[in-house]
Motif scaffolding. Structure first.
Motif, mmCIF file in Angstrom:
data_model
loop_
_atom_site.group_PDB
_atom_site.id
_atom_site.type_symbol
_atom_site.label_atom_id
_atom_site.label_comp_id
_atom_site.label_asym_id
_atom_site.label_seq_id
_atom_site.Cartn_x
_atom_site.Cartn_y
_atom_site.Cartn_z
ATOM 1 N N PHE A 1 -4.778 6.984 -1.828
ATOM 2 C CA PHE A 1 -4.312 5.727 -1.249
ATOM 3 C C PHE A 1 -4.396 4.658 -2.320
ATOM 4 O O PHE A 1 -5.403 4.541 -3.024
ATOM 5 C CB PHE A 1 -5.186 5.349 -0.052
ATOM 6 C CG PHE A 1 -4.826 4.033 0.581
ATOM 7 C CD1 PHE A 1 -3.740 3.924 1.420
ATOM 8 C CD2 PHE A 1 -5.596 2.897 0.342
ATOM 9 C CE1 PHE A 1 -3.408 2.708 2.023
ATOM 10 C CE2 PHE A 1 -5.282 1.682 0.933
ATOM 11 C CZ PHE A 1 -4.178 1.590 1.775
ATOM 12 N N LEU B 1 -11.707 10.187 2.489
ATOM 13 C CA LEU B 1 -10.695 9.146 2.625
ATOM 14 C C LEU B 1 -10.277 9.037 4.090
ATOM 15 O O LEU B 1 -9.811 9.997 4.703
ATOM 16 C CB LEU B 1 -9.494 9.489 1.745
ATOM 17 C CG LEU B 1 -8.275 8.564 1.795
ATOM 18 C CD1 LEU B 1 -8.659 7.132 1.482
ATOM 19 C CD2 LEU B 1 -7.217 9.065 0.810
ATOM 20 N N ARG B 2 -10.425 7.810 4.652
ATOM 21 C CA ARG B 2 -10.157 7.568 6.060
ATOM 22 C C ARG B 2 -9.898 6.073 6.255
ATOM 23 O O ARG B 2 -9.957 5.306 5.285
ATOM 24 C CB ARG B 2 -11.327 8.049 6.921
ATOM 25 C CG ARG B 2 -12.649 7.369 6.626
ATOM 26 C CD ARG B 2 -13.798 8.132 7.260
ATOM 27 N NE ARG B 2 -15.059 7.404 7.249
ATOM 28 C CZ ARG B 2 -15.848 7.286 6.184
ATOM 29 N NH1 ARG B 2 -15.510 7.830 5.038
ATOM 30 N NH2 ARG B 2 -16.996 6.616 6.279
ATOM 31 N N PRO B 3 -9.624 5.620 7.482
ATOM 32 C CA PRO B 3 -9.242 4.217 7.672
ATOM 33 C C PRO B 3 -10.201 3.191 7.094
ATOM 34 O O PRO B 3 -9.762 2.187 6.517
ATOM 35 C CB PRO B 3 -9.131 4.101 9.189
ATOM 36 C CG PRO B 3 -8.675 5.457 9.628
ATOM 37 C CD PRO B 3 -9.409 6.402 8.723
ATOM 38 N N ALA C 1 -3.685 0.408 -3.108
ATOM 39 C CA ALA C 1 -3.424 -0.941 -2.594
ATOM 40 C C ALA C 1 -3.457 -1.905 -3.762
ATOM 41 O O ALA C 1 -4.291 -1.766 -4.666
ATOM 42 C CB ALA C 1 -4.473 -1.329 -1.552
ATOM 43 N N ASN D 1 -8.327 11.321 -2.606
ATOM 44 C CA ASN D 1 -8.920 12.345 -1.740
ATOM 45 C C ASN D 1 -9.497 13.408 -2.663
ATOM 46 O O ASN D 1 -8.794 14.319 -3.082
ATOM 47 C CB ASN D 1 -7.846 12.929 -0.816
ATOM 48 C CG ASN D 1 -8.316 14.216 -0.135
ATOM 49 O OD1 ASN D 1 -9.505 14.408 0.106
ATOM 50 N ND2 ASN D 1 -7.370 15.100 0.153
ATOM 51 N N THR E 1 0.760 5.872 -0.243
ATOM 52 C CA THR E 1 0.113 7.148 -0.527
ATOM 53 C C THR E 1 0.785 7.746 -1.749
ATOM 54 O O THR E 1 2.018 7.787 -1.820
ATOM 55 C CB THR E 1 0.230 8.104 0.669
ATOM 56 O OG1 THR E 1 -0.449 7.529 1.795
ATOM 57 C CG2 THR E 1 -0.401 9.450 0.351
ATOM 58 N N ALA F 1 -10.253 -0.837 0.474
ATOM 59 C CA ALA F 1 -9.341 -0.924 -0.673
ATOM 60 C C ALA F 1 -8.431 -2.130 -0.546
ATOM 61 O O ALA F 1 -8.187 -2.848 -1.531
ATOM 62 C CB ALA F 1 -8.527 0.362 -0.792
ATOM 63 N N ARG F 2 -7.923 -2.376 0.655
ATOM 64 C CA ARG F 2 -7.073 -3.546 0.860
ATOM 65 C C ARG F 2 -7.849 -4.842 0.637
ATOM 66 O O ARG F 2 -7.330 -5.799 0.055
ATOM 67 C CB ARG F 2 -6.465 -3.517 2.264
ATOM 68 C CG ARG F 2 -5.351 -2.485 2.439
ATOM 69 C CD ARG F 2 -4.618 -2.677 3.753
ATOM 70 N NE ARG F 2 -5.457 -2.315 4.885
ATOM 71 C CZ ARG F 2 -5.470 -1.116 5.452
ATOM 72 N NH1 ARG F 2 -4.668 -0.156 4.996
ATOM 73 N NH2 ARG F 2 -6.246 -0.863 6.479
ATOM 74 N N ARG G 1 -9.533 2.776 3.442
ATOM 75 C CA ARG G 1 -8.270 2.068 3.219
ATOM 76 C C ARG G 1 -8.453 0.568 3.451
ATOM 77 O O ARG G 1 -7.920 -0.257 2.709
ATOM 78 C CB ARG G 1 -7.185 2.636 4.136
ATOM 79 C CG ARG G 1 -6.816 4.101 3.822
ATOM 80 C CD ARG G 1 -5.685 4.588 4.718
ATOM 81 N NE ARG G 1 -5.318 5.955 4.387
ATOM 82 C CZ ARG G 1 -5.829 7.038 4.980
ATOM 83 N NH1 ARG G 1 -6.734 6.888 5.951
ATOM 84 N NH2 ARG G 1 -5.459 8.255 4.616
ATOM 85 N N GLU G 2 -9.225 0.228 4.479
ATOM 86 C CA GLU G 2 -9.503 -1.179 4.749
ATOM 87 C C GLU G 2 -10.259 -1.824 3.595
ATOM 88 O O GLU G 2 -9.956 -2.945 3.172
ATOM 89 C CB GLU G 2 -10.315 -1.293 6.038
ATOM 90 C CG GLU G 2 -10.703 -2.705 6.425
ATOM 91 C CD GLU G 2 -11.565 -2.740 7.678
ATOM 92 O OE1 GLU G 2 -12.342 -3.702 7.824
ATOM 93 O OE2 GLU G 2 -11.482 -1.808 8.496
ATOM 94 N N THR H 1 0.861 -1.176 0.000
ATOM 95 C CA THR H 1 0.000 0.000 0.000
ATOM 96 C C THR H 1 0.898 1.227 0.000
ATOM 97 O O THR H 1 2.041 1.171 0.454
ATOM 98 C CB THR H 1 -0.926 0.047 1.224
ATOM 99 O OG1 THR H 1 -0.143 0.168 2.416
ATOM 100 C CG2 THR H 1 -1.815 -1.190 1.309
#
Length: 240
Positions: free
Chosen positions: A18, A40-42, A20, A62, A5, A48-49, A45-46, A3
């Motif tokens: 972000f 865009l926040r945790p 991934a 973002n 930025t 996306a992973r 990101r989760e 991952t």
């Protein structure tokens, strides 16, 4: 899983994002993922992973970058009912400033960035989004018919996007609180007229924001259904 930025050049500056992607094989199909109005926040990101783990290069921009890098608005770890009024007071001006002209200008930059990544395969990509991000996803797909093969939007005001020009294979997952069966039937008539392969359905027992695990709207069952629908769509539409 790798991952990072990244910074995406746009006509108005640099958009932070972000990314991934799988740590083996490749190149991989590209997916542009638009966050909901909280940005865009945790949790994004989760997600996306999670999607990258199925073999995709996932880019989450973002789209509020004109106002600063993410997080543009300081968010609580959990956006409960008590926190929502204050958060909405901060994010609504950002959403209102993100005009259609800005959406489409940025979308071109995001797609160019995806195409230039060595981990991303040649050929069209997919776009997915949540809440207002679903609106951005549809507008991106309609404006880039040769570059977007699939689009998905969840708990999103899809009708406001003008899907009449859509050419991409599509799935729209609606919250029960967002649309009536009558309005769904009208929307589906518009989608039928496009002639594209699509599904458009109400997820039973859901309220707006059902995919977001950091909000009161979250439904684990609906999130699983969302993944089933999204992964099937991508598998059908993208070159592996």
């Amino acid at each position: 899983m790798p991952t990072k930025t990244v910074q995406i050049p746009t006509p108005d500056g640099q958009a932070d994002a972000f990314a991934a992607f799988p740590d083996h094989g490749g190149p991989h199909p590209g997916v542009l993922m638009y966050a909901d109005g909280f940005g865009l926040r945790p949790v994004l990101r989760e997600m996306a992973r999670e999607l990258a783990g199925h073999g995709y290069y996932v880019l989450v921009p973002n789209y509020f970058y004109r106002h600063g890098p993410a997080p543009v608005v300081e968010l609580p770890g959990y956006i409960g009912e008590e926190a929502r009024p204050a958060v909405f007071a901060q994010v609504m001006p950002l959403i209102e400033a993100h005009t259609t002209e800005r959406v489409l200008s940025d979308a071109g930059a995001y797609l160019e960035f995806l195409a230039a990544q060595p981990e991303v395969g040649a050929g069209p990509v997919a776009v997915t989004g949540y809440c207002v991000g679903g609106l951005l996803a549809v507008r991106t797909a309609v404006a880039n018919p040769g570059r977007v093969a699939a689009v998905a939007a969840f708990h999103a005001p899809v009708g406001a996007a003008g899907p009449e020009g859509l050419t991409a294979r599509a799935h729209f997952g609606h919250a029960e609180s967002d649309i009536t069966p009558e309005a769904l039937a009208e929307l589906n008539q518009v989608l039928d007229a496009t002639g594209v392969d699509h599904t458009s359905e109400i997820y039973p027992g859901t309220v707006h924001g059902f995919t977001m695990s950091d909000t009161d709207a979250f439904s684990p069952a609906a999130l699983r259904h969302h993944w089933d629908r999204l992964l099937a769509l991508l598998d059908q539409a993208l070159d592996r």
